[in-house]
Design an enzyme around this catalytic site. Structure first.
Site, PDB file in Angstrom:
ATOM      1  N   GLY A  12     -25.060  -4.719 -29.603  1.00 30.60           N
ATOM      2  CA  GLY A  12     -25.533  -3.976 -28.436  1.00 30.60           C
ATOM      3  C   GLY A  12     -25.736  -4.790 -27.170  1.00 30.60           C
ATOM      4  O   GLY A  12     -26.492  -4.378 -26.287  1.00 30.60           O
ATOM      5  N   SER A  13     -25.024  -5.921 -27.062  1.00 36.93           N
ATOM      6  CA  SER A  13     -25.237  -6.725 -25.840  1.00 36.93           C
ATOM      7  C   SER A  13     -24.712  -6.004 -24.593  1.00 36.93           C
ATOM      8  O   SER A  13     -25.293  -6.128 -23.513  1.00 36.93           O
ATOM      9  CB  SER A  13     -24.604  -8.110 -25.976  1.00 36.93           C
ATOM     10  OG  SER A  13     -23.203  -8.030 -25.968  1.00 36.93           O
ATOM     11  N   ASN A  14     -23.643  -5.234 -24.747  1.00 39.35           N
ATOM     12  CA  ASN A  14     -23.151  -4.480 -23.577  1.00 39.35           C
ATOM     13  C   ASN A  14     -24.142  -3.385 -23.182  1.00 39.35           C
ATOM     14  O   ASN A  14     -24.401  -3.170 -22.001  1.00 39.35           O
ATOM     15  CB  ASN A  14     -21.766  -3.889 -23.861  1.00 39.35           C
ATOM     16  CG  ASN A  14     -20.674  -4.929 -23.693  1.00 39.35           C
ATOM     17  OD1 ASN A  14     -20.316  -5.279 -22.583  1.00 39.35           O
ATOM     18  ND2 ASN A  14     -20.174  -5.454 -24.803  1.00 39.35           N
ATOM     19  N   ARG A  94     -15.234   2.953 -34.662  1.00 39.26           N
ATOM     20  CA  ARG A  94     -14.493   4.059 -35.296  1.00 39.26           C
ATOM     21  C   ARG A  94     -13.452   4.581 -34.324  1.00 39.26           C
ATOM     22  O   ARG A  94     -13.721   4.677 -33.109  1.00 39.26           O
ATOM     23  CB  ARG A  94     -15.428   5.231 -35.607  1.00 39.26           C
ATOM     24  CG  ARG A  94     -16.597   4.861 -36.447  1.00 39.26           C
ATOM     25  CD  ARG A  94     -16.306   5.052 -37.915  1.00 39.26           C
ATOM     26  NE  ARG A  94     -17.314   4.360 -38.699  1.00 39.26           N
ATOM     27  CZ  ARG A  94     -17.335   4.313 -40.003  1.00 39.26           C
ATOM     28  NH1 ARG A  94     -16.397   4.918 -40.698  1.00 39.26           N
ATOM     29  NH2 ARG A  94     -18.269   3.657 -40.645  1.00 39.26           N
ATOM     30  N   ILE A  95     -12.329   4.979 -34.871  1.00 38.96           N
ATOM     31  CA  ILE A  95     -11.303   5.623 -34.055  1.00 38.96           C
ATOM     32  C   ILE A  95     -11.763   7.053 -33.785  1.00 38.96           C
ATOM     33  O   ILE A  95     -12.172   7.755 -34.714  1.00 38.96           O
ATOM     34  CB  ILE A  95      -9.958   5.612 -34.809  1.00 38.96           C
ATOM     35  CG1 ILE A  95      -9.476   4.171 -34.990  1.00 38.96           C
ATOM     36  CG2 ILE A  95      -8.921   6.470 -34.099  1.00 38.96           C
ATOM     37  CD1 ILE A  95      -8.387   4.016 -36.027  1.00 38.96           C
ATOM     38  N   ASN A 110     -13.669   2.422 -22.767  1.00 42.41           N
ATOM     39  CA  ASN A 110     -13.901   1.456 -23.837  1.00 42.41           C
ATOM     40  C   ASN A 110     -13.843   0.050 -23.265  1.00 42.41           C
ATOM     41  O   ASN A 110     -13.093  -0.200 -22.318  1.00 42.41           O
ATOM     42  CB  ASN A 110     -12.794   1.627 -24.893  1.00 42.41           C
ATOM     43  CG  ASN A 110     -12.933   0.671 -26.060  1.00 42.41           C
ATOM     44  OD1 ASN A 110     -14.019   0.484 -26.608  1.00 42.41           O
ATOM     45  ND2 ASN A 110     -11.833   0.037 -26.447  1.00 42.41           N
ATOM     46  N   HIS A 112     -12.836  -3.757 -24.395  1.00 41.00           N
ATOM     47  CA  HIS A 112     -12.084  -4.409 -25.469  1.00 41.00           C
ATOM     48  C   HIS A 112     -11.977  -5.913 -25.181  1.00 41.00           C
ATOM     49  O   HIS A 112     -11.666  -6.306 -24.050  1.00 41.00           O
ATOM     50  CB  HIS A 112     -10.678  -3.785 -25.563  1.00 41.00           C
ATOM     51  CG  HIS A 112      -9.874  -4.360 -26.677  1.00 41.00           C
ATOM     52  ND1 HIS A 112     -10.051  -3.989 -27.989  1.00 41.00           N
ATOM     53  CD2 HIS A 112      -8.920  -5.325 -26.677  1.00 41.00           C
ATOM     54  CE1 HIS A 112      -9.228  -4.692 -28.756  1.00 41.00           C
ATOM     55  NE2 HIS A 112      -8.526  -5.505 -27.980  1.00 41.00           N
ATOM     56  N   ASP A 149      -6.612   1.377 -28.802  1.00 40.31           N
ATOM     57  CA  ASP A 149      -6.908   0.531 -27.637  1.00 40.31           C
ATOM     58  C   ASP A 149      -5.876   0.680 -26.515  1.00 40.31           C
ATOM     59  O   ASP A 149      -5.548  -0.295 -25.833  1.00 40.31           O
ATOM     60  CB  ASP A 149      -7.067  -0.949 -28.051  1.00 40.31           C
ATOM     61  CG  ASP A 149      -8.265  -1.144 -28.978  1.00 40.31           C
ATOM     62  OD1 ASP A 149      -9.295  -0.494 -28.753  1.00 40.31           O
ATOM     63  OD2 ASP A 149      -8.155  -1.933 -29.933  1.00 40.31           O
TER      64      ASP A 149
HETATM   65  C1  GRF Z   1     -17.467  -6.210 -27.582  1.00 45.18           C
HETATM   66  O1  GRF Z   1     -16.875  -7.466 -27.747  1.00 45.18           O
HETATM   67  C2  GRF Z   1     -16.452  -5.185 -27.172  1.00 45.18           C
HETATM   68  O2  GRF Z   1     -15.420  -5.738 -26.429  1.00 45.18           O
HETATM   69  C3  GRF Z   1     -15.948  -4.686 -28.500  1.00 45.18           C
HETATM   70  O3  GRF Z   1     -17.096  -4.658 -29.315  1.00 45.18           O
HETATM   71  C4  GRF Z   1     -17.999  -5.661 -28.892  1.00 45.18           C
HETATM   72  C5  GRF Z   1     -19.364  -5.063 -28.743  1.00 45.18           C
HETATM   73  O4  GRF Z   1     -20.305  -6.044 -28.468  1.00 45.18           O
HETATM   74  N1  GRF Z   1     -15.304  -3.406 -28.376  1.00 45.18           N
HETATM   75  P1  GRF Z   1     -21.837  -5.725 -28.259  1.00 45.18           P
HETATM   76  O5  GRF Z   1     -22.309  -4.972 -29.478  1.00 45.18           O
HETATM   77  O6  GRF Z   1     -21.969  -4.926 -27.003  1.00 45.18           O
HETATM   78  O7  GRF Z   1     -22.492  -7.069 -28.131  1.00 45.18           O
END
Ligand code: GRF
Length: 204
Positions: A12-14, A94-95, A110, A112, A149
């Site tokens: 969940g860092s994003n 998940r797709i 998304n 990636h 993707d």
């Molecule tokens: C990220 O590297 C993103 O590019 C990929 O999944 C990862 C999620 O990272 N799709 P986080 O859980 O947000 O740290």
């Protein structure tokens, strides 16, 4: 208010970056409506809980790579009921299929961890590292159903592969860039600055 729903399976860092940016006033009017996860142990759900954001674990069902159709409908229903403007896949493993695309056409993005179209699929940073590329990075894109993707690219950020990099150090620097371009893409979309024309993104 521009309302986003975040789907996440991992640490969940994003998600955390988006929350922090909202607090900093980075967005003019973005609100996280909810965080949904297929993994009840995910860091993402814990972060949302701590931050007082609605968080729901929806079991994925019996398949490994995609959602069981009735479960997928639950995801879509709750996002729709909460009038989500944009679905953000922030490490959702998940797709997703037709029910999502029917309801949220051109409203699913998304992040990636590679420079698409190179290295789609799992552990893209490792694929790039093992291939021996000199540059890799990350991509924010609108999601298309097939192939995996794929979809119009919104933003990309380049990360050089250094001679002393390990897979882990490389991925760490890629994630630093993810934390810049993912919120930026959300900001641009929320401000109506992103258009799709001929399957390409135009930024106004
Ligand atoms: C990220 O590297 C993103 O590019 C990929 O999944 C990862 C999620 O990272 N799709 P986080 O859980 O947000 O740290």
């Amino acid at each position: 208010m521009f309302t986003i729903g975040i789907l996440a399976s991992g640490k969940g860092s994003n998600l955390k970056t988006i929350i922090d940016k909202i607090k900093e006033g980075y967005f003019s009017s973005v609100k996280i409506s909810m965080v949904l996860s297929d993994n009840h142990n995910s860091g993402a759900l814990k972060i949302a809980q701590k931050e007082g954001i609605k968080n729901i674990y929806i079991p994925p069902g019996k398949y490994r790579t995609f959602l069981q159709p009735d479960k997928e409908k639950e995801y879509v229903k709750i996002l729709k009921e909460n009038k989500v403007d944009l679905v953000c896949l922030a490490g959702f493993m998940r797709i997703i299929k037709q029910p999502f695309f029917k309801e949220f056409n051109d409203r699913i993005i998304n992040i990636h961890p590679s420079l698409l179209p190179a290295f789609p699929g799992l552990e893209a940073w490792k694929q790039a590292f093992d291939y021996g590329v000199k540059f890799t990075g990350c991509t924010v894109h609108f999601v298309r159903q097939w192939p995996i993707d794929s979809g119009p690219i919104i933003l990309q950020s380049v990360v050089p592969v250094l001679s002393d990099d390990t897979c882990e150090t490389l991925y760490q620097r890629i994630q630093e860039k993810e934390h810049i371009i993912f919120p930026l893409a959300i900001k641009l979309i929320s401000e109506n600055k992103i258009f799709i024309s001929n399957n390409k993104v135009i930024i106004k």
